[in-house]
Design a protein around this motif. Structure first.
Motif, PDB file in Angstrom:
ATOM      1  N   GLU A 156      48.722  11.399  49.969  1.00 49.00           N
ATOM      2  CA  GLU A 156      47.679  11.843  50.891  1.00 49.00           C
ATOM      3  C   GLU A 156      47.076  13.166  50.422  1.00 49.00           C
ATOM      4  OE1 GLU A 156      49.049  12.074  54.880  1.00 49.00           O
ATOM      5  OE2 GLU A 156      49.977  10.090  54.880  1.00 49.00           O
ATOM      6  N   ILE A 157      45.789  13.334  50.679  1.00 50.72           N
ATOM      7  CA  ILE A 157      45.087  14.570  50.314  1.00 50.72           C
ATOM      8  C   ILE A 157      44.309  15.070  51.520  1.00 50.72           C
ATOM      9  CG2 ILE A 157      43.297  15.598  48.864  1.00 50.72           C
ATOM     10  CD1 ILE A 157      43.989  13.651  46.688  1.00 50.72           C
ATOM     11  N   LEU A 158      44.653  16.263  51.984  1.00 49.76           N
ATOM     12  CA  LEU A 158      43.879  16.903  53.049  1.00 49.76           C
ATOM     13  C   LEU A 158      42.769  17.749  52.450  1.00 49.76           C
ATOM     14  CD1 LEU A 158      46.565  18.113  55.630  1.00 49.76           C
ATOM     15  CD2 LEU A 158      45.105  16.095  55.756  1.00 49.76           C
ATOM     16  N   ILE A 159      43.121  18.537  51.457  1.00 45.65           N
ATOM     17  CA  ILE A 159      42.150  19.373  50.754  1.00 45.65           C
ATOM     18  C   ILE A 159      42.397  19.205  49.257  1.00 45.65           C
ATOM     19  CG2 ILE A 159      41.824  21.060  52.596  1.00 45.65           C
ATOM     20  CD1 ILE A 159      43.860  22.845  51.243  1.00 45.65           C
ATOM     21  N   PRO A 160      41.370  19.355  48.425  1.00 39.29           N
ATOM     22  CA  PRO A 160      41.539  19.111  46.990  1.00 39.29           C
ATOM     23  C   PRO A 160      42.253  20.259  46.286  1.00 39.29           C
ATOM     24  CG  PRO A 160      39.306  19.832  47.453  1.00 39.29           C
ATOM     25  CD  PRO A 160      39.982  19.668  48.787  1.00 39.29           C
ATOM     26  N   ASP A 161      42.654  19.995  45.023  1.00 35.91           N
ATOM     27  CA  ASP A 161      43.177  21.067  44.183  1.00 35.91           C
ATOM     28  C   ASP A 161      42.092  22.123  44.012  1.00 35.91           C
ATOM     29  OD1 ASP A 161      45.308  19.388  44.006  1.00 35.91           O
ATOM     30  OD2 ASP A 161      45.010  18.849  41.908  1.00 35.91           O
ATOM     31  N   ALA A 162      42.484  23.383  44.109  1.00 41.22           N
ATOM     32  CA  ALA A 162      41.461  24.431  44.090  1.00 41.22           C
ATOM     33  C   ALA A 162      42.051  25.766  43.691  1.00 41.22           C
ATOM     34  CB  ALA A 162      40.793  24.541  45.459  1.00 41.22           C
ATOM     35  N   ASN A 163      41.170  26.655  43.235  1.00 35.46           N
ATOM     36  CA  ASN A 163      41.510  28.044  42.965  1.00 35.46           C
ATOM     37  C   ASN A 163      40.623  28.944  43.817  1.00 35.46           C
ATOM     38  OD1 ASN A 163      43.479  27.611  40.887  1.00 35.46           O
ATOM     39  ND2 ASN A 163      41.809  27.160  39.469  1.00 35.46           N
ATOM     40  N   THR A 164      41.215  29.982  44.393  1.00 32.53           N
ATOM     41  CA  THR A 164      40.472  30.958  45.190  1.00 32.53           C
ATOM     42  C   THR A 164      40.743  32.348  44.633  1.00 32.53           C
ATOM     43  OG1 THR A 164      40.666  29.595  47.176  1.00 32.53           O
ATOM     44  CG2 THR A 164      40.099  31.909  47.494  1.00 32.53           C
ATOM     45  N   THR A 165      39.676  33.121  44.425  1.00 34.88           N
ATOM     46  CA  THR A 165      39.801  34.476  43.890  1.00 34.88           C
ATOM     47  C   THR A 165      39.079  35.446  44.810  1.00 34.88           C
ATOM     48  OG1 THR A 165      39.825  33.601  41.631  1.00 34.88           O
ATOM     49  CG2 THR A 165      39.431  35.962  41.889  1.00 34.88           C
ATOM     50  N   ASP A 166      39.797  36.453  45.290  1.00 39.28           N
ATOM     51  CA  ASP A 166      39.242  37.492  46.167  1.00 39.28           C
ATOM     52  C   ASP A 166      39.264  38.839  45.464  1.00 39.28           C
ATOM     53  OD1 ASP A 166      38.957  35.670  48.158  1.00 39.28           O
ATOM     54  OD2 ASP A 166      40.356  36.591  49.565  1.00 39.28           O
ATOM     55  N   VAL A 167      38.215  39.630  45.671  1.00 40.09           N
ATOM     56  CA  VAL A 167      38.190  41.030  45.244  1.00 40.09           C
ATOM     57  C   VAL A 167      37.495  41.828  46.334  1.00 40.09           C
ATOM     58  CG1 VAL A 167      37.414  42.709  43.548  1.00 40.09           C
ATOM     59  CG2 VAL A 167      38.117  40.447  42.783  1.00 40.09           C
ATOM     60  N   GLY A 168      38.096  42.950  46.720  1.00 40.36           N
ATOM     61  CA  GLY A 168      37.491  43.804  47.741  1.00 40.36           C
ATOM     62  C   GLY A 168      37.707  45.272  47.434  1.00 40.36           C
ATOM     63  N   VAL A 169      36.700  46.111  47.680  1.00 46.43           N
ATOM     64  CA  VAL A 169      36.823  47.563  47.512  1.00 46.43           C
ATOM     65  C   VAL A 169      36.475  48.219  48.842  1.00 46.43           C
ATOM     66  CG1 VAL A 169      36.360  47.611  45.047  1.00 46.43           C
ATOM     67  CG2 VAL A 169      34.451  47.698  46.637  1.00 46.43           C
ATOM     68  N   ASP A 179      33.301  42.753  49.765  1.00 40.52           N
ATOM     69  CA  ASP A 179      34.216  41.676  49.363  1.00 40.52           C
ATOM     70  C   ASP A 179      33.468  40.559  48.653  1.00 40.52           C
ATOM     71  OD1 ASP A 179      37.153  41.810  50.553  1.00 40.52           O
ATOM     72  OD2 ASP A 179      35.811  42.717  52.027  1.00 40.52           O
ATOM     73  N   SER A 180      34.196  39.901  47.749  1.00 40.91           N
ATOM     74  CA  SER A 180      33.704  38.700  47.088  1.00 40.91           C
ATOM     75  C   SER A 180      34.830  37.671  47.049  1.00 40.91           C
ATOM     76  CB  SER A 180      33.238  39.019  45.656  1.00 40.91           C
ATOM     77  OG  SER A 180      32.894  37.823  44.967  1.00 40.91           O
ATOM     78  N   ARG A 181      34.516  36.433  47.453  1.00 44.14           N
ATOM     79  CA  ARG A 181      35.489  35.336  47.387  1.00 44.14           C
ATOM     80  C   ARG A 181      34.865  34.179  46.614  1.00 44.14           C
ATOM     81  NH1 ARG A 181      39.186  32.894  52.165  1.00 44.14           N
ATOM     82  NH2 ARG A 181      40.435  34.641  51.402  1.00 44.14           N
ATOM     83  N   LYS A 182      35.547  33.718  45.589  1.00 44.01           N
ATOM     84  CA  LYS A 182      35.093  32.595  44.767  1.00 44.01           C
ATOM     85  C   LYS A 182      36.048  31.424  44.965  1.00 44.01           C
ATOM     86  CE  LYS A 182      33.864  31.312  39.996  1.00 44.01           C
ATOM     87  NZ  LYS A 182      32.488  30.895  40.341  1.00 44.01           N
ATOM     88  N   ILE A 183      35.499  30.252  45.329  1.00 50.16           N
ATOM     89  CA  ILE A 183      36.289  29.040  45.540  1.00 50.16           C
ATOM     90  C   ILE A 183      35.842  27.977  44.538  1.00 50.16           C
ATOM     91  CG2 ILE A 183      36.925  27.211  47.160  1.00 50.16           C
ATOM     92  CD1 ILE A 183      36.428  29.138  49.435  1.00 50.16           C
ATOM     93  N   GLU A 184      36.786  27.500  43.732  1.00 50.20           N
ATOM     94  CA  GLU A 184      36.522  26.440  42.769  1.00 50.20           C
ATOM     95  C   GLU A 184      37.495  25.294  43.046  1.00 50.20           C
ATOM     96  OE1 GLU A 184      35.488  28.427  38.627  1.00 50.20           O
ATOM     97  OE2 GLU A 184      37.232  29.375  39.552  1.00 50.20           O
ATOM     98  N   SER A 192      38.365  43.422  59.036  1.00 56.57           N
ATOM     99  CA  SER A 192      37.960  43.097  57.673  1.00 56.57           C
ATOM    100  C   SER A 192      37.864  44.342  56.801  1.00 56.57           C
ATOM    101  CB  SER A 192      36.625  42.357  57.678  1.00 56.57           C
ATOM    102  OG  SER A 192      36.752  41.084  58.284  1.00 56.57           O
ATOM    103  N   LEU A 193      37.530  45.500  57.394  1.00 61.65           N
ATOM    104  CA  LEU A 193      37.474  46.734  56.621  1.00 61.65           C
ATOM    105  C   LEU A 193      38.801  47.002  55.925  1.00 61.65           C
ATOM    106  CD1 LEU A 193      36.199  49.511  55.833  1.00 61.65           C
ATOM    107  CD2 LEU A 193      37.175  50.393  57.963  1.00 61.65           C
ATOM    108  N   LEU A 194      39.902  46.719  56.610  1.00 69.37           N
ATOM    109  CA  LEU A 194      41.223  47.005  56.075  1.00 69.37           C
ATOM    110  C   LEU A 194      41.806  45.849  55.281  1.00 69.37           C
ATOM    111  CD1 LEU A 194      42.801  48.673  59.244  1.00 69.37           C
ATOM    112  CD2 LEU A 194      41.609  49.791  57.359  1.00 69.37           C
ATOM    113  N   TYR A 195      41.421  44.604  55.641  1.00 70.78           N
ATOM    114  CA  TYR A 195      42.133  43.453  55.099  1.00 70.78           C
ATOM    115  C   TYR A 195      41.244  42.363  54.495  1.00 70.78           C
ATOM    116  CZ  TYR A 195      45.980  45.514  57.699  1.00 70.78           C
ATOM    117  OH  TYR A 195      46.941  46.371  58.175  1.00 70.78           O
ATOM    118  N   GLY A 196      39.921  42.456  54.617  1.00 69.60           N
ATOM    119  CA  GLY A 196      39.049  41.479  53.979  1.00 69.60           C
ATOM    120  C   GLY A 196      38.831  40.232  54.809  1.00 69.60           C
ATOM    121  N   SER A 197      38.516  39.103  54.124  1.00 67.16           N
ATOM    122  CA  SER A 197      38.239  37.841  54.794  1.00 67.16           C
ATOM    123  C   SER A 197      39.455  37.393  55.603  1.00 67.16           C
ATOM    124  CB  SER A 197      37.882  36.772  53.765  1.00 67.16           C
ATOM    125  OG  SER A 197      37.622  35.535  54.388  1.00 67.16           O
TER     126      SER A 197
END
Length: 737
Positions: free
Chosen positions: A422-435, A455-460, A210-215
């Motif tokens: 068919e729907i397995l998962i809903p429509d969504a946006n994911t935003t990642d930021v890591g330093v 790291d920060s991950r936002k799921i909407e 995760s240090l190099l690549y995040g979630s």
């Protein structure tokens, strides 16, 4: 606009007028002082040349900066030297290489400082795709399970998901073309989506990265290195084809690449087609057939101040969804139900060189279009479109004494869109930021590496289905954050003996399926209910690696202990909906421990003789002592190999025989059953012949030669009692010009 054009003109003139450094010298053997036509390569520049038969070499057009220069030749120990270039210098570097029975070392790309494995603080497994294909692998995923500590969750021969030390799915991150691969990897029946053609090698980081690549790098990283461009001034082409007797399958690929002093180009296309596989019980699994088309191309420019590489990969996979042993046929035409998946990967990798530092800027665009056809081959019942943009910016600071330091910013913007019924998962946006920041400290017998990251991950996600129905999925808006760190050391206190100790933390944010599922997942025949209250998985792993090598033998022992807080797992309930059992996503603390142990015997002066043996074990438990699901069984792998590398017409040849013993898996989760052990025998032979400027390679290999009836513990067909693939005799032919 005029100002922009003027600035561009000034920049181009400055680039053209910049200093051009060069490296010249002669390479000879230390024992006899005979010239060696070795390879000279600068990994950071992706630039190299080959010495002539007199051992002389010259490498031009080198930007100012400090670079590791790698000198290597088959049968000799690889040398990596740090050389500084500036002010239009012509540097002379004469070297003597020592004979060595150890195979040539390569630079590890998946770790940040691009060092040889012998100088790397983190233990990374690396294997060439050519070696994987020579072992009889049907697909890229099928080949990586031969790496110690790596296994595969399979759905027939067409779909494989990597398992690293017991962790899989979203806990293992895959990188290709230098960017993270995103292709709805949460699903058990979702494969890699990358063809082995145009992939030069595979690197595996076993442990939190995760240090190099995040979630999603909580369990490890599978890093796919694309094939290198041709050496400056050369043009090459190759054509290869392989036939697999079991599936009557064929895999063919054609590639061409050409390079000037500054501009390089390559392109490769491949096509594979397979019928239903035949098990050791002599039946074929109906609709396990699949086919795949793949195109890879790239262009690179190397100036005196910057390097730019643009690569594109298109992959179309058509995969039958096998459900039962039905009509026995050798047809390769797909039947309903089947998947049709398009993967587009565009990567843009840039490096700007300063006098004693550099700036790396990578950007990637990925588009995954997944379609599943149930009743109508013209209309997809399920269709998910995934658009992903990711970026990776790293600044390599000027070296401060023995310190090398990198600071970086990484991120991702992702959109999931449903266009099927068919729907397995809903429509969504994911935003990642890591330093992140990481440093490497080098002494003669000690290397230290440490780093920290946030790291920060936002799921909407949007609401899906009718709010009045039980399968309604409400909207979701959640943010997950985490700090991770790593500390490692490599010690060479005794001659021929080295020790690596690494401590690392990792994290994984819950994925959309775990948070929002509410319905039947046809691929797994489960009614899955997500849990919006899930939190981060957070782990801490300790690794100890011991290695001894001399001219006769190499010994290694790798041990690990991995503590995972809030481990997410799916568990059956007593509830049924629409005659389908309901499974819930739950969390509990877990631990995994085990390791890999083995040796490689190559007695001198019988350098052509190799005996390799490796044993791997992993145990996974929840805090209540229940065993984790999908944990590979212990296994022992023994290989006897002969390599011959001399001759005017015959350039090199090898033959091998491998016996892989997989032991009983008795440590199973509450909804798994025990799996019996089995032994698989494989063997092969390959030779290459140089006919003027044409290199011809011919190979023959066989897998499961005894046609064993067996079921892998990680086969998704195990609950149905369907055996894995039986005997296959494979023939491959390759022509290089």
């Amino acid at each position: 606009m005029k100002n922009i054009l003027c600035l561009l003109a000034v920049f181009l003139l400055y680039t053209a007028a910049s200093a051009q450094n060069s490296l010249i010298g002669k390479i000879a053997s230390k024992e006899k002082n005979q010239p060696i036509p070795a390879t000279v390569y600068i990994p950071q520049l992706e630039k190299g040349t080959a010495a002539d038969f007199d051992g002389n070499y010259k490498l031009n057009n080198i930007p100012d900066g400090n670079y590791n220069v790698v000198f290597s030749s088959l049968g000799y120990a690889t040398i990596s030297k740090k050389i500084s270039f500036s002010n239009n210098q012509e540097i002379t570097e004469n070297l003597q290489l020592e004979e060595s029975a150890v195979e040539m070392e390569e630079v590890i790309v998946s770790t940040p400082f691009h060092k040889l494995q012998s100088d790397n603080v983190m233990k990374v497994e690396r294997v060439s795709t050519e070696d994987l294909n020579s072992s009889g692998a049907v697909t890229l995923a099928d080949g990586i399970k031969n790496i110690a500590g790596v296994d595969l969750i399979t759905t027939g021969t067409g779909i494989g998901k990597p398992v690293i030390r017991g962790l899989s799915s979203n806990r293992v991150l895959t990188y290709t073309q230098g960017v993270r691969l995103e292709n709805q990897q949460f699903g058990d029946e979702h494969g890699l989506g990358v063809n082995e053609a145009g992939v030069e090698s595979v690197e595996v980081i076993k442990g939190p990265a995760s240090l190099l690549y995040g979630s999603d790098a909580l369990g490890g990283v599978l890093y796919l290195n694309p094939e290198k461009f041709a050496i400056g001034g050369e043009t090459h082409a190759d054509l290869s084809s392989t036939y697999f007797s079991n599936t009557r399958g064929t895999s063919t690929n054609l590639g061409v690449k050409t390079s000037g002093e500054k501009l390089k180009f390559l392109a490769r296309g491949s096509y594979s087609e397979f019928s239903d596989y035949k098990s050791g019980a002599d039946y074929r699994l109906t609709n396990s057939r699949f086919n795949e088309k793949d195109l890879k191309t790239g262009v690179q420019y190397l100036g005196t101040k910057f390097k730019s590489t643009l690569r594109y990969n298109y992959n179309r996979s058509n995969i039958g969804i096998a459900e039962e042993v039905g009509q026995q046929t050798r047809s390769k035409s797909l039947e309903l139900p089947f998947q049709e998946i398009d993967n587009h990967i565009l990567s843009f990798d840039n490096t700007v060189f300063f006098n004693n530092s550099s700036l790396d800027i990578k950007a990637g665009y990925l588009f995954n279009d997944r379609r599943e056809f149930d009743d109508d081959p013209a209309t997809a019942a399920l269709r998910m479109k995934l658009n992903t943009i990711n970026y990776d910016i790293k600044y390599n600071l000027p070296e401060l004494g023995k310190f090398e330091t990198i600071i970086g910013l990484q991120g991702m913007f992702q959109n999931n869109k449903n266009e099927g019924e068919e729907i397995l998962i809903p429509d969504a946006n994911t935003t990642d930021v890591g330093v992140l920041g990481t440093s490497h400290y080098h002494l003669e017998k000690l290397d230290l590496q440490a780093g920290i990251r946030f790291d920060s991950r936002k799921i909407e996600s949007e609401a899906a289905r009718n709010p009045l129905e039980d399968d309604f999925i409400p909207a979701l808006d959640k943010t997950f954050t985490s700090f991770t760190a790593a500390l490692g050391a490599k010690l060479g206190l005794f001659e021929n003996f080295s020790t690596r100790i690494n401590f690392a933390s990792g994290f994984r944010a819950p994925n959309l399926a775990e948070l929002t599922s509410n319905g039947v997942h046809e691929g797994t025949n489960r009614y899955e209910k997500g849990n919006e209250n899930l939190t981060n998985e957070q782990n801490f792993q300790a690794d100890l690696s011991l290695e001894y090598r001399n001219e006769h033998i190499e010994l290694f022992a790798n041990g690990f202990y991995n503590a995972v807080n809030n481990y997410i797992f799916i568990s059956p309930t007593d509830e049924t909906i629409d005659d389908t059992q309901v499974f819930d996503y739950l969390q509990n603390d877990a631990m995994l421990y085990g390791g890999e142990f083995g040796f490689h015997l190559h007695p001198h002066p019988l350098d052509w003789l190799h005996l390799e043996s490796s044993f791997e074990t992993v145990t996974g438990k929840l805090s209540n002592d229940d065993y984790l699901p999908l944990i590979p069984a212990n296994s022992l792998r023994n290989t006897f190999r002969v390599e011959l590398n001399d001759g005017k017409l015959r350039k090199n040849s090898f033959a091998f025989i491998t016996l892989e013993n997989t032991f009983d898996q008795k440590n199973v989760s509450n909804f798994e059953t025990r799996t019996g052990g089995y032994s698989l025998l494989s063997a092969g032979i390959e030779s290459s012949f140089q006919i003027q400027k044409v290199l011809l390679k011919v190979g023959l290999n066989g897998t499961n030669l005894t046609d064993k009836e067996y079921v892998s513990h990680l086969s998704r067909f195990k609950p149905d009692g369907i055996f894995n693939i039986g005997r296959s005799i494979n023939v491959n032919l390759k022509i290089e010009i």
